[in-house]
Design a protein around this motif. Structure first.
Motif, short mmCIF file in Angstrom:
data_model
loop_
_atom_site.label_atom_id
_atom_site.label_comp_id
_atom_site.label_asym_id
_atom_site.label_seq_id
_atom_site.Cartn_x
_atom_site.Cartn_y
_atom_site.Cartn_z
N SER A 163 41.41 -6.85 60.84
CA SER A 163 40.94 -6.32 62.11
C SER A 163 42.06 -6.22 63.15
O SER A 163 41.86 -5.68 64.22
N PHE A 164 43.24 -6.73 62.79
CA PHE A 164 44.39 -6.70 63.70
C PHE A 164 45.20 -5.42 63.44
O PHE A 164 45.35 -5.02 62.28
N PRO A 165 45.74 -4.77 64.47
CA PRO A 165 46.53 -3.55 64.24
C PRO A 165 47.72 -3.82 63.32
O PRO A 165 48.28 -4.92 63.31
N ALA A 166 48.09 -2.82 62.54
CA ALA A 166 49.22 -2.95 61.62
C ALA A 166 50.50 -3.26 62.39
O ALA A 166 50.73 -2.72 63.48
N ILE A 167 51.32 -4.14 61.83
CA ILE A 167 52.57 -4.55 62.47
C ILE A 167 53.72 -3.92 61.70
O ILE A 167 53.92 -4.23 60.53
N PRO A 168 54.50 -3.05 62.34
CA PRO A 168 55.64 -2.42 61.66
C PRO A 168 56.73 -3.46 61.34
O PRO A 168 57.06 -4.30 62.18
N ALA A 169 57.27 -3.39 60.14
CA ALA A 169 58.29 -4.34 59.71
C ALA A 169 59.54 -4.27 60.59
O ALA A 169 60.15 -5.30 60.90
N ALA A 187 52.98 -14.28 60.77
CA ALA A 187 51.87 -14.71 59.91
C ALA A 187 50.89 -13.56 59.67
O ALA A 187 50.41 -13.37 58.54
N MET A 188 50.59 -12.79 60.70
CA MET A 188 49.69 -11.65 60.53
C MET A 188 50.30 -10.59 59.61
O MET A 188 49.60 -10.02 58.77
N PHE A 189 51.58 -10.35 59.75
CA PHE A 189 52.27 -9.37 58.89
C PHE A 189 52.18 -9.80 57.43
O PHE A 189 51.86 -8.98 56.56
N ILE A 190 52.43 -11.07 57.17
CA ILE A 190 52.36 -11.57 55.79
C ILE A 190 50.95 -11.43 55.25
O ILE A 190 50.74 -10.96 54.13
N ALA A 191 49.96 -11.81 56.05
CA ALA A 191 48.56 -11.72 55.61
C ALA A 191 48.14 -10.27 55.37
O ALA A 191 47.40 -9.99 54.43
N GLN A 192 48.64 -9.35 56.19
CA GLN A 192 48.28 -7.94 56.02
C GLN A 192 48.94 -7.33 54.80
O GLN A 192 48.43 -6.36 54.26
N ASN A 193 50.06 -7.88 54.37
CA ASN A 193 50.83 -7.24 53.30
C ASN A 193 50.81 -7.99 51.98
O ASN A 193 51.46 -7.56 51.04
N GLU A 194 50.09 -9.09 51.91
CA GLU A 194 50.04 -9.79 50.63
C GLU A 194 49.02 -9.14 49.72
O GLU A 194 48.02 -8.58 50.17
#
Length: 64
Positions: A5-11, A50-57
């Motif tokens: 539900s969180f917006p995508a975070i660009p690497a 942490a959100m980036f990792i969770a979104q991309n795992e």
């Protein structure tokens, strides 16, 4: 918070934020206010990491 539900975070944004606000030990001459301010900045970057990792795992579930 649900990562979906969180917006995508660009690497590239995350990389830049980690460069701008690295984890560091405060200097003995740093004021308490500066330490708190820098800690708050870093806390936001850690949350985004942490959100980036969770979104991309990739989650692989075993078949029944």
């Amino acid at each position: 918070m649900d990562p979906k539900s969180f917006p995508a975070i660009p690497a590239d944004l995350l990389k830049k934020l980690n460069e701008m606000h690295p984890e560091r030990t405060p200097a003995l001459t740093d004021s308490v206010d500066l330490i708190r301010f820098k800690s708050g900045e870093r806390s936001v970057v850690q949350f985004l990491n942490a959100m980036f990792i969770a979104q991309n795992e990739t989650v692989i579930k075993p078949s029944p």
